[in-house]
Design an enzyme around this catalytic site. Structure first.
Site, PDB file in Angstrom:
ATOM      1  N   SER B 144       0.880  -1.198   0.158  1.00 13.92           N
ATOM      2  CA  SER B 144      -0.004   0.100  -0.034  1.00 13.92           C
ATOM      3  C   SER B 144       0.726   1.134  -0.049  1.00 13.92           C
ATOM      4  CB  SER B 144      -0.771   0.032   1.346  1.00 13.92           C
ATOM      5  OG  SER B 144       0.073   0.278   2.361  1.00 13.92           O
ATOM      6  N   LYS B 183       2.620   9.665   3.090  1.00 11.33           N
ATOM      7  CA  LYS B 183       2.471  10.777   2.206  1.00 11.33           C
ATOM      8  C   LYS B 183       3.329  11.996   2.786  1.00 11.33           C
ATOM      9  CE  LYS B 183      -0.707   8.884  -0.568  1.00 11.33           C
ATOM     10  NZ  LYS B 183      -0.256   7.483  -0.249  1.00 11.33           N
TER      11      LYS B 183
END
Lengths: 230, 230
Positions: B144, B183
Site C-alpha cells: 500500500s 505521504k
DNA sequence: ATAATACACGAACATATGTTCGTTGTCAAG
DNA sequence: CTTGACAACGAACATATGTTCGTGTATTAT
C-alpha cells in the site's frame, strides 16, 4: 522529620561521575582516588573516599576494597541512549553512484578503509545471517534507481560479487545506459534478463557480447527521510 | 641468519591476551601484574613484565609507566565484527501496518518495551541529529505504500506525532482508503494535501470533516533485500 | 547554648603494585 | 667449549594508592 542533605546528588557527586566516565573513556582504566580529587579541586584523599562511599551507597558505582583503580560505573539503563554492547559492523561508504558519469567504485581487494571518513555502522542484528565480509556501501546520487524503489540520498549496502544467482538484486553498470542501476538478476540461457522492481517497467536484456559489470549484490537499503521544501 | 624465536606470539602471550580481555570484561578494570602471573602460573613479576613489554612492542597492548592496572588492549580491528562501544538505540517494532484492516498501533504514552521481543537496533550515528525520543518502528505489510517507495517488508522508523509541518513525510490512517499510507504533508488553508512521493500520482485532499489520523513522522526506512523466487 | 550531624582537611599508615637487578638454565651459532 | 641471546626465577626496592584517624568548621535540631 529532617530532610537528609545527602538525599540526592550534590554538584560534586555529579562532577565525580562525569569525571569517572570521561577518564574511563579516555584511558581505558579507572582513575585513582587522588586523580579524582584533582578533578574536583580537593587535596584530601579521605574526602574523595567519603564521596565515593556515598556514590556507592546510592548505587552509582562499585568498588573493590584495597584494589587500586577498581571503580566501576553502574549503568542504570536510563532513558538516555544505552551504551549497548551489541556487536556493530563498520561498513565503508566507497562513494556515490548514480546517473552521473562512470565512477565505478571497486572495493580494494585489501579491505582497508577502516578509519575512512565515511562509513555506516550497522548492528549485526540488522544484517541477520548475512556473512559480514566483503560488505560495502554506496550513497545513491540521483534518481536513476527510482524504479527499484531506491531514492536519491539512500544508502545501499552491497556484498562484493562478480556473479549472481537468479532472483538476487544486483547493482550493475550498464554501458548502454551509461549508469549504474539496481535490477533483479536472471540468467536465461545465453542472455541475461535484468528485471526492474517496478513490475510496470519492462526488463532489459543483455546479450553475451554486451558489457555487463556486476558491482555487487544488494543486501540492504537505508533511507534517511528529511522534510521536503515546497 | 637466525630466525628470532620471539617473532610471533608464543602460547603464553596468547594466554595473557585472553586473560586480559576476560578480566577486563568481568571486572571492568585491568588486572595487576601479579594477577596476570597467577593466570599463567608464574610467580615472578619480572617475567610477566617481560612478556608485557613484548606484547606492547608487538602492538597488542598499551601501558602507562608507574600506573597500576593501566594495561589497555589495543583493538586491532580484525575481520571479526568489532565489539564496538558506539551508542545504540533500541526502537520497538510496534506491529505491522499496511493494506489490511485497521490495526493502528498507538505507542503507549509510557515508553516501556525495552525487552520487547521485536525491536530494531539503530546506531545513533545513523539517526543523525534526530531526537531519540518517541521513536518507534513499523513493519510494512503489503504494497500500500509502494508509491512512497516503501516496499513490502520494509521497516519504517517513525517519531510519534499528532501533527506535522509542511513537507514532512507522515504515516496517516485514511478512513476513505481504509489503509495506512505514507505521504508528504501539506496544510493548505482548511484542507490538507497529502502528496505521494511518486510525482506521477495525484495528491489526496482531506477536508476538515474527514477523519485524518497522523500516526507519526517518517524518520528512516530500512529495507532488507532478499532474493526473489521466480 | 548545646549537641548532633554532615562536610571538610591533612597527616600518617599499610599495602598493593610496578620496577630493577643479579642469577640461572637452555639452546643454537661460531 | 665458549659465547651470546632468550627465557625464567626470586628478592629487594620505590612508589602509587587505598585506608584510617584526629581535628576543625559549618549547619541544623533540641
Amino acid at each position: 522529620m529532617m530532610v537528609r542533605k545527602s538525599a540526592g546528588m550534590s554538584d560534586r557527586h555529579r562532577k565525580i561521575m562525569e569525571f569517572l566516565t570521561e577518564f574511563q573513556d579516555e584511558h581505558g582504566y579507572p582513575p585513582s582516588i587522588r586523580q579524582i580529587g584533582e578533578s574536583i579541586d580537593v587535596d584530601s584523599t579521605s574526602l574523595v573516599d567519603y564521596y565515593l562511599n556515598q556514590l556507592q551507597e546510592m548505587g552509582y558505582i562499585l568498588r573493590e576494597k584495597h584494589v587500586s583503580r577498581s571503580i566501576r560505573i553502574v549503568q542504570p539503563m536510563r532513558q538516555k541512549p544505552v551504551r549497548a554492547m551489541t556487536q556493530l559492523f563498520n561498513i565503508p561508504i566507497l562513494g556515490p553512484i548514480g546517473a552521473s558519469a562512470a565512477p565505478i567504485p571497486m572495493p580494494q581487494s585489501d579491505f582497508s578503509l577502516y578509519d575512512s571518513a565515511t562509513k555506516v555502522e550497522i548492528p549485526v542484528s540488522l544484517l541477520g545471517r548475512e556473512r559480514q565480509e566483503q560488505l560495502f556501501a554506496l550513497e545513491v546520487d540521483g534518481d536513476s534507481m527510482i524504479d527499484a524503489m531506491v531514492n536519491d540520498g539512500d544508502i545501499v549496502i552491497l556484498r562484493q560479487a562478480q556473479d549472481a544467482v537468479n532472483g538476487e538484486m544486483v547493482a550493475v553498470w550498464l554501458d548502454s545506459l551509461n549508469a549504474t542501476t539496481l535490477k533483479y538478476f536472471y540468467r536465461e540461457g545465453k542472455r541475461i534478463r535484468l528485471q526492474p522492481a517496478n513490475p510496470t517497467l519492462k526488463p532489459i536484456y543483455i546479450g553475451p557480447e554486451d558489457e555487463l559489470r556486476i558491482i555487487g549484490k544488494v543486501v540492504m537499503v537505508i533511507r534517511k527521510v528529511q522534510p521536503l521544501a515546497g
